[in-house]
Scaffold this motif. Structure first.
Motif, PDB file in Angstrom:
ATOM      1  N   UNK A  43       3.085   4.818 -16.812  1.00 53.55           N
ATOM      2  CA  UNK A  43       3.002   4.138 -15.523  1.00 53.55           C
ATOM      3  C   UNK A  43       1.555   4.178 -15.033  1.00 53.55           C
ATOM      4  N   UNK A  44       0.896   3.043 -15.047  1.00 57.65           N
ATOM      5  CA  UNK A  44      -0.501   2.980 -14.632  1.00 57.65           C
ATOM      6  C   UNK A  44      -0.608   2.614 -13.162  1.00 57.65           C
ATOM      7  N   UNK A  45      -1.585   3.195 -12.504  1.00 55.52           N
ATOM      8  CA  UNK A  45      -1.828   2.917 -11.089  1.00 55.52           C
ATOM      9  C   UNK A  45      -2.340   1.490 -10.925  1.00 55.52           C
ATOM     10  N   UNK A  46      -1.756   0.755 -10.013  1.00 52.73           N
ATOM     11  CA  UNK A  46      -2.168  -0.640  -9.803  1.00 52.73           C
ATOM     12  C   UNK A  46      -3.615  -0.724  -9.323  1.00 52.73           C
ATOM     13  N   UNK A  47      -4.000   0.138  -8.395  1.00 52.00           N
ATOM     14  CA  UNK A  47      -5.372   0.093  -7.892  1.00 52.00           C
ATOM     15  C   UNK A  47      -6.374   0.426  -8.996  1.00 52.00           C
TER      16      UNK A  47
ATOM     17  N   UNK B 100      -5.983  -0.223 -12.184  1.00 49.52           N
ATOM     18  CA  UNK B 100      -6.080  -1.413 -13.040  1.00 49.52           C
ATOM     19  C   UNK B 100      -7.054  -2.398 -12.417  1.00 49.52           C
ATOM     20  N   UNK B 101      -6.972  -2.573 -11.097  1.00 49.80           N
ATOM     21  CA  UNK B 101      -7.895  -3.475 -10.402  1.00 49.80           C
ATOM     22  C   UNK B 101      -9.335  -3.015 -10.563  1.00 49.80           C
ATOM     23  N   UNK B 102      -9.528  -1.694 -10.736  1.00 51.24           N
ATOM     24  CA  UNK B 102     -10.877  -1.140 -10.849  1.00 51.24           C
ATOM     25  C   UNK B 102     -11.254  -0.872 -12.305  1.00 51.24           C
ATOM     26  N   UNK B 103     -10.538  -1.505 -13.238  1.00 46.11           N
ATOM     27  CA  UNK B 103     -10.824  -1.375 -14.664  1.00 46.11           C
ATOM     28  C   UNK B 103     -10.668   0.056 -15.168  1.00 46.11           C
TER      29      UNK B 103
ATOM     30  N   UNK C 139       4.997  -0.963  -0.769  1.00 42.49           N
ATOM     31  CA  UNK C 139       4.806  -2.149  -1.618  1.00 42.49           C
ATOM     32  C   UNK C 139       5.489  -2.023  -2.966  1.00 42.49           C
ATOM     33  N   UNK C 140       5.885  -0.827  -3.355  1.00 43.63           N
ATOM     34  CA  UNK C 140       6.625  -0.658  -4.597  1.00 43.63           C
ATOM     35  C   UNK C 140       5.770  -0.604  -5.846  1.00 43.63           C
ATOM     36  N   UNK C 141       4.447  -0.589  -5.700  1.00 40.52           N
ATOM     37  CA  UNK C 141       3.569  -0.512  -6.855  1.00 40.52           C
ATOM     38  C   UNK C 141       3.314   0.949  -7.216  1.00 40.52           C
ATOM     39  N   UNK C 142       3.033   1.176  -8.499  1.00 37.11           N
ATOM     40  CA  UNK C 142       2.703   2.523  -8.945  1.00 37.11           C
ATOM     41  C   UNK C 142       1.319   2.899  -8.429  1.00 37.11           C
ATOM     42  N   UNK C 143       1.173   4.160  -8.090  1.00 39.70           N
ATOM     43  CA  UNK C 143      -0.112   4.614  -7.571  1.00 39.70           C
ATOM     44  C   UNK C 143      -0.429   6.000  -8.113  1.00 39.70           C
ATOM     45  N   UNK C 144      -1.721   6.340  -8.177  1.00 39.71           N
ATOM     46  CA  UNK C 144      -2.146   7.609  -8.787  1.00 39.71           C
ATOM     47  C   UNK C 144      -2.551   8.604  -7.703  1.00 39.71           C
TER      48      UNK C 144
END
Ligand SMILES: [Zn+2]
Ligand SMILES: [Zn+2]
Length: 68
Positions: free
Chosen positions: A1-5, A7-10, A23-28
């Motif tokens: 499970x990768x953090x969405x933020x 991923x946005x930051x490469x 929001x239901x997104x995965x987060x670190x």
């Protein structure tokens, strides 16, 4: 499970610690905040607040939106 933020930051190899309750997104760990929350429980016909606080995970984006 990768953090969405992340991923946005490469940084797609981060490890998610939970799911944002808004929001239901995965987060670190870096992008999440774990907040205490009051828990309502049924008490006969009425409802009462538990003496013990629960918790919820909120991502950075949703936390900023809540504070705005
Ligand atoms: Zn992250
Ligand atoms: Zn969120």
């Amino acid at each position: 499970m990768a953090c969405y933020d992340c991923i946005q930051e490469n940084r797609p190899d981060s490890t998610g610690i939970g799911i944002c309750t808004r929001c239901g997104l995965a987060t670190c760990h870096d992008h999440a905040r774990v907040l205490a929350t009051h828990v309502q429980r049924a008490n006969g016909m009425s409802r009462s607040t538990s003496r013990l606080a629960g918790r919820r995970v909120v991502c950075r984006t949703c936390l900023a939106a809540e504070a705005a």
